[in-house]
Design an enzyme around this catalytic site. Structure first.
Site, short mmCIF file in Angstrom:
data_model
loop_
_atom_site.label_atom_id
_atom_site.label_comp_id
_atom_site.label_asym_id
_atom_site.label_seq_id
_atom_site.Cartn_x
_atom_site.Cartn_y
_atom_site.Cartn_z
N GLU A 99 0.85 -1.20 0.00
CA GLU A 99 0.00 0.00 0.00
C GLU A 99 0.88 1.24 0.00
O GLU A 99 1.92 1.26 0.67
CB GLU A 99 -0.82 0.02 1.30
CG GLU A 99 -2.24 -0.45 1.18
CD GLU A 99 -3.20 0.67 0.81
OE1 GLU A 99 -2.88 1.47 -0.11
OE2 GLU A 99 -4.28 0.71 1.40
N ASP A 100 0.45 2.27 -0.71
CA ASP A 100 1.16 3.55 -0.67
C ASP A 100 1.02 4.21 0.70
O ASP A 100 1.97 4.59 1.33
CB ASP A 100 0.66 4.49 -1.78
CG ASP A 100 -0.87 4.58 -1.83
OD1 ASP A 100 -1.55 3.90 -1.02
OD2 ASP A 100 -1.39 5.33 -2.67
N ILE A 101 -0.25 4.33 1.14
CA ILE A 101 -0.49 5.07 2.38
C ILE A 101 -1.73 4.53 3.07
O ILE A 101 -2.72 4.22 2.41
CB ILE A 101 -0.62 6.59 2.07
CG1 ILE A 101 -0.80 7.40 3.34
CG2 ILE A 101 -1.71 6.91 1.08
CD1 ILE A 101 -0.53 8.89 3.15
N VAL A 102 -1.64 4.39 4.37
CA VAL A 102 -2.80 3.98 5.17
C VAL A 102 -3.28 5.22 5.92
O VAL A 102 -2.52 5.83 6.69
CB VAL A 102 -2.44 2.84 6.14
CG1 VAL A 102 -3.64 2.50 7.02
CG2 VAL A 102 -1.99 1.60 5.37
N ASP A 103 -4.53 5.56 5.66
CA ASP A 103 -5.11 6.78 6.21
C ASP A 103 -6.10 6.37 7.31
O ASP A 103 -5.71 6.18 8.46
CB ASP A 103 -5.76 7.52 5.03
CG ASP A 103 -6.30 8.88 5.39
OD1 ASP A 103 -5.98 9.39 6.46
OD2 ASP A 103 -7.07 9.46 4.58
N GLY A 105 -7.55 3.47 7.27
CA GLY A 105 -7.38 2.02 7.41
C GLY A 105 -8.53 1.23 6.82
O GLY A 105 -8.49 0.00 6.77
N LYS A 131 -0.86 7.48 8.53
CA LYS A 131 -1.23 8.67 9.30
C LYS A 131 -1.90 8.21 10.59
O LYS A 131 -3.11 8.01 10.62
CB LYS A 131 -2.24 9.52 8.51
CG LYS A 131 -1.71 10.12 7.23
CD LYS A 131 -2.82 10.93 6.55
CE LYS A 131 -2.41 11.36 5.18
NZ LYS A 131 -3.52 11.99 4.44
N ASP A 159 -1.10 11.14 -5.55
CA ASP A 159 -1.60 12.28 -6.34
C ASP A 159 -2.52 13.18 -5.52
O ASP A 159 -2.99 12.82 -4.45
CB ASP A 159 -2.41 11.77 -7.54
CG ASP A 159 -3.77 11.23 -7.10
OD1 ASP A 159 -3.80 10.41 -6.16
OD2 ASP A 159 -4.80 11.66 -7.65
P1 5GP Z 1 -7.85 4.66 3.80
O1 5GP Z 1 -8.85 3.64 3.33
O2 5GP Z 1 -6.76 4.09 4.64
O3 5GP Z 1 -8.54 5.83 4.46
O4 5GP Z 1 -7.27 5.32 2.51
C1 5GP Z 1 -6.22 4.83 1.83
C2 5GP Z 1 -6.16 5.52 0.49
O5 5GP Z 1 -6.48 6.91 0.55
C3 5GP Z 1 -4.74 5.47 -0.02
O6 5GP Z 1 -4.48 4.26 -0.70
C4 5GP Z 1 -4.69 6.68 -0.92
O7 5GP Z 1 -5.20 6.36 -2.18
C5 5GP Z 1 -5.63 7.66 -0.28
N1 5GP Z 1 -4.92 8.66 0.55
C6 5GP Z 1 -5.01 8.83 1.88
N2 5GP Z 1 -4.23 9.85 2.30
C7 5GP Z 1 -3.60 10.32 1.22
C8 5GP Z 1 -2.65 11.39 1.00
O8 5GP Z 1 -2.20 12.10 1.91
N3 5GP Z 1 -2.25 11.58 -0.29
C9 5GP Z 1 -2.72 10.83 -1.31
N4 5GP Z 1 -2.27 11.11 -2.53
N5 5GP Z 1 -3.60 9.82 -1.15
C10 5GP Z 1 -4.04 9.57 0.10
#
Ligand code: 5GP
Length: 175
Positions: A99-103, A105, A131, A159
């Protein structure tokens, strides 16, 4: 609009070093595995996955899955949908989600609920960024690049409205 002027959070060199650390640990942990299956979560993962996979010293295969939140403005609901499934049968395979980023979750939680019933031999996660302040789910991330504050970041595959993905470093959005 994404310009070249956002603050740099992680430079190319910092990213390269951290990817190298992760690759070393993953290669050691899976040294007994014939063919690790790396599952990239599109689209943000593609550069991280490309770099990480080239630094591993173990046999590995790559597949992709695409997911999206139903509505970005209501991510609080956690509704995630599948846009493109894997081509690989994961039963009995050692699977590493990349995964690029877990926000919040929610995406990762959905992925686990999708892939676990398919009975992989093991299922772990490597995320480049997390985060902690935004996490809504209690999730284990087995390999983590960096924790970051609650800011929107771009670059290195990430992006903002499809801009900024090709930046070589990771930046906060310019104010
Ligand atoms: P989650 O389901 O964990 O809330 O979201 C994960 C997805 O949200 C990531 O795979 C990414 O696509 C997007 N996302 C969350 N935070 C960021 C951020 O700071 N920058 C970008 N470009 N994408 C984010």
């Amino acid at each position: 609009m994404v310009t070249e002027e956002g603050d740099v959070l992680f430079s190319e060199e910092t990213i390269r070093n951290r990817v190298g650390d992760l690759a070393l640990r993953i290669s050691a942990d899976y040294s007994h595995v014939d063919d690790l299956l790396m599952v990239g979560v599109l689209r943000g993962c593609f550069i991280f996955l490309a770099d990480l996979s080239r630094r591993l010293t173990i046999p590995r295969s790559i597949d992709f899955i695409a997911l999206a939140a139903y509505d970005r403005t209501t991510t609080a609901t956690g509704a995630v949908r599948l846009i493109m499934d894997l081509r690989t049968d994961v039963r009995g395979r050692h699977v590493l989600i990349v995964e690029d980023i877990v926000d919040t979750g929610y995406t990762l939680d959905y992925l686990y609920s999708l892939l676990r019933p398919r009975e992989p031999a093991s299922l772990k996660t490597c995320a480049f960024l997390r985060k902690p302040a935004r996490l809504k789910m209690k999730l284990q991330i087995d390999y983590l690049g960096f924790d970051i504050p609650d800011v929107w970041v771009v670059g290195y595959g990430l992006d903002f409205q499809d801009r900024g993905r090709a930046l070589p470093d990771i930046r906060t959005l310019p104010a």
